[in-house]
Design a protein around this motif. Structure first.
Motif, PDB file in Angstrom:
ATOM      1  N   HIS A   1      42.362  32.454  41.633  1.00  0.00           N
ATOM      2  CA  HIS A   1      41.282  32.624  42.763  1.00  0.00           C
ATOM      3  C   HIS A   1      40.864  31.073  43.431  1.00  0.00           C
ATOM      4  O   HIS A   1      40.696  30.340  42.598  1.00  0.00           O
TER       5      HIS A   1
ATOM      6  N   ASP B   1      35.539  37.913  40.865  1.00  0.00           N
ATOM      7  CA  ASP B   1      36.794  37.676  40.850  1.00  0.00           C
ATOM      8  C   ASP B   1      36.858  36.258  40.837  1.00  0.00           C
ATOM      9  O   ASP B   1      37.965  35.724  40.097  1.00  0.00           O
ATOM     10  N   ARG B   2      36.364  35.537  41.452  1.00  0.00           N
ATOM     11  CA  ARG B   2      36.271  34.086  41.156  1.00  0.00           C
ATOM     12  C   ARG B   2      36.179  33.480  39.643  1.00  0.00           C
ATOM     13  O   ARG B   2      36.633  32.753  39.130  1.00  0.00           O
TER      14      ARG B   2
END
Length: 530
Positions: free
Chosen positions: A125, A118-119
């Motif tokens: 993020h 996700d980062r």
């Protein structure tokens, strides 16, 4: 014994190895410094050798010495019938490393998987921009468009929902950019105001624990005795950073290193005749190339690029630079890879025709830069010498060349600039055994601001490689890649230079080293005999 004693000369390390097995330290003479220790941020093999291989694991892994995908942090996986959902069942009881700033309070779980990806794909993020946040592989592989969502089914089940089928997806999860980092560690460092420590003092689940890094000199690791897999054979791993190949060989001969990367081609025969030296060799899954900046005139004209390609005496480069360890490259993928189009004819070496073609395009008195890598790579053992030969070749057609170079990390960073002048010497070793890893990552539109150093985006080519991604079998995909290679040759965003043999040099007491077809140097299975 205190760890700092490993910083002594390599001879001391070898003396240490003569003792009990528990005191063994393996010393590797590496060719350069890593850019950092968070592999998702980078694309260089030098960085992966120092980070993803010893420190981290991935959901899937490549069996060392092969391109076979095996379970890693995921014990198993299931792909839906439509190819749009991939569910991973995670391994339980896996421990993260600790350091002076962090001690984990839990085992690896689904939160770490979601954080790790996700980062990279989520601009909102909190870790997306930490340490520069370029996420070259993630972007270059079209992952932001591919991954619709990642869901935590439970603590040990993660589901990837895709926007389309992706034939190499399981193999892609074994690549270095997909290394799993600790979400708990990242959160602790963010709370402490030092999020960059995730890149500087890495925490993983791998076979070795990071101990310290002295820039441009040495990296130190200790065996992870809590490793979930088979533990490393040696107690300590030391990277002795030694950019000069001749010096690396001297260190191996003197007993200061056990293993070295990328020997000088001119030294290979002498090494093979030395009874105290072992030389392994394997045909590399690689290509070395000169990438033009296709967004800048006159290199935005494919006829100009073709003319420059015709001015390069590639056989002379093979003879002088590779000295028998390479072969001329005509395609952007190596001949050992499925879908290689052998029917393509290479650009002829024809300086007179090249000069005439430039004149036809109105290009006269061209001044250009050629960027030469500061480190040895298997696909280019001497970039400075290669650039000098090209400089001489281009002078014959009226093109004046300035050779430029930078420290390796800066070289890679600057080379991404869309306004970069001239052409850059680079290359690639395959990450997963799939043509997509070359054709999409290095030449696809999604990679233009990172892994695609030609900054090339050509819709007929793009359409083919995107279509090939979603087909389920090699038989269906291969014709599309073969056609894409025809378009590549016509458009000439690169001058393809060479494919090389990979050599590894080591002392006879090294036991269990395997030349990895994907180019990495992996040491957890390597031991030392007394």
């Amino acid at each position: 014994m205190k760890l700092k004693s490993y910083l002594a000369a390599g001879a001391t390390a070898l003396a240490l190895c003569a003792g009990s097995a528990s005191a063994q330290a393996l010393v590797y003479c590496s060719e350069g410094s890593p850019e950092g220790f968070d592999p998702a941020l980078y694309t260089a093999g030098t960085t992966f050798d120092a980070s993803s291989h010893p420190i981290y694991n991935r959901l899937t892994e490549f069996k060392v010495g092969t391109t076979e995908v095996i379970p890693g942090l995921a014990e198993s996986w299931e792909v839906s019938d439509d190819g749009m959902t991939v569910t991973f069942k995670l391994r339980q009881g896996v421990k993260f490393h600790s350091n002076d700033s962090f001690t984990p309070t839990r085992d690896f779980n689904a939160d770490d998987v979601i954080f790790s990806f996700d980062r990279q794909g989520n601009p909102d993020h909190p870790f997306h921009t930490v340490s520069g946040g370029t996420w070259e592989y993630y972007g270059g592989m079209s992952m932001p468009e591919l991954v619709k969502s990642i869901e935590k089914v439970d603590d040990y089940t993660v589901q990837f929902n895709l926007t389309r089928p992706e034939a190499p997806f399981i193999a892609n999860m074994a690549m270095d950019f997909a290394s799993i980092v600790s979400a708990e560690y990242a959160e602790a460092m963010m709370d402490a105001g030092t999020p960059e420590m995730v890149n500087q003092a890495p925490i993983g689940t791998g076979p070795f624990k990071f101990q310290a890094y002295q820039k441009d000199a040495v990296i130190r690791y200790l065996r992870n005795d809590d490793y979930w897999g088979e533990p490393a054979k040696v107690e300590a791993l030391i990277f002795a950073i030694t950019p000069d190949a001749s010096v690396r060989y001297q260190k191996v001969q003197a007993g200061e290193c056990h293993v070295m990367a990328y020997p000088n081609p001119a030294d290979i025969e002498e090494m093979k005749s030395n009874e105290d030296i072992v030389v392994m060799e394997q045909e590399g899954l690689n290509v070395g190339y000169l990438a033009y900046n296709t967004t800048m005139p006159p290199y935005d004209n494919p006829k100009v690029r073709k003319a420059l390609n015709m001015a390069i005496d590639k056989q002379a480069i093979i003879d002088v630079v590779f000295q028998g360890s390479g072969q001329i490259a005509k395609n952007p993928i190596p001949p050992t890879m499925w879908s290689y189009n052998d029917s393509i004819e290479d650009d002829p070496y024809d300086p007179e025709a090249a000069k005439a073609m430039l004149a036809e395009e109105g290009v006269t008195d061209l001044n250009m830069k050629i960027w030469a890598m500061p480190v040895q790579r298997p696909y280019n053992p001497n970039a400075r010498r290669m650039a000098e030969l090209m400089q001489e070749d281009f002078a014959k057609i009226g093109v004046t060349v300035e050779i430029v170079s930078y420290e390796w990390g800066e070289y890679l960073s600057r080379s991404r600039a869309l306004d970069r002048d001239g052409a850059i010497l680079l290359g690639w070793t395959g990450d997963n055994g799939d043509p997509d890893n070359f054709l999409a990552v290095l030449l696809g539109c999604d990679g233009r601001e990172n892994s695609n150093r030609a900054q090339w985006c050509h819709e007929p080519f793009e359409e083919l490689i995107q279509k090939a991604k979603v087909l389920p079998t090699q038989a269906e995909r291969a014709p599309l890649y073969e056609e894409a290679q025809v378009i590549f040759k016509e458009q000439a965003p690169w001058a393809t230079i060479a494919h090389s043999v990979v050599y590894m040099t080591m002392r006879p007491e090294v036991d269990g080293y395997v030349v990895h077809p994907l180019g990495g140097h992996i040491f957890n299975q390597v031991g030392l005999s007394n």
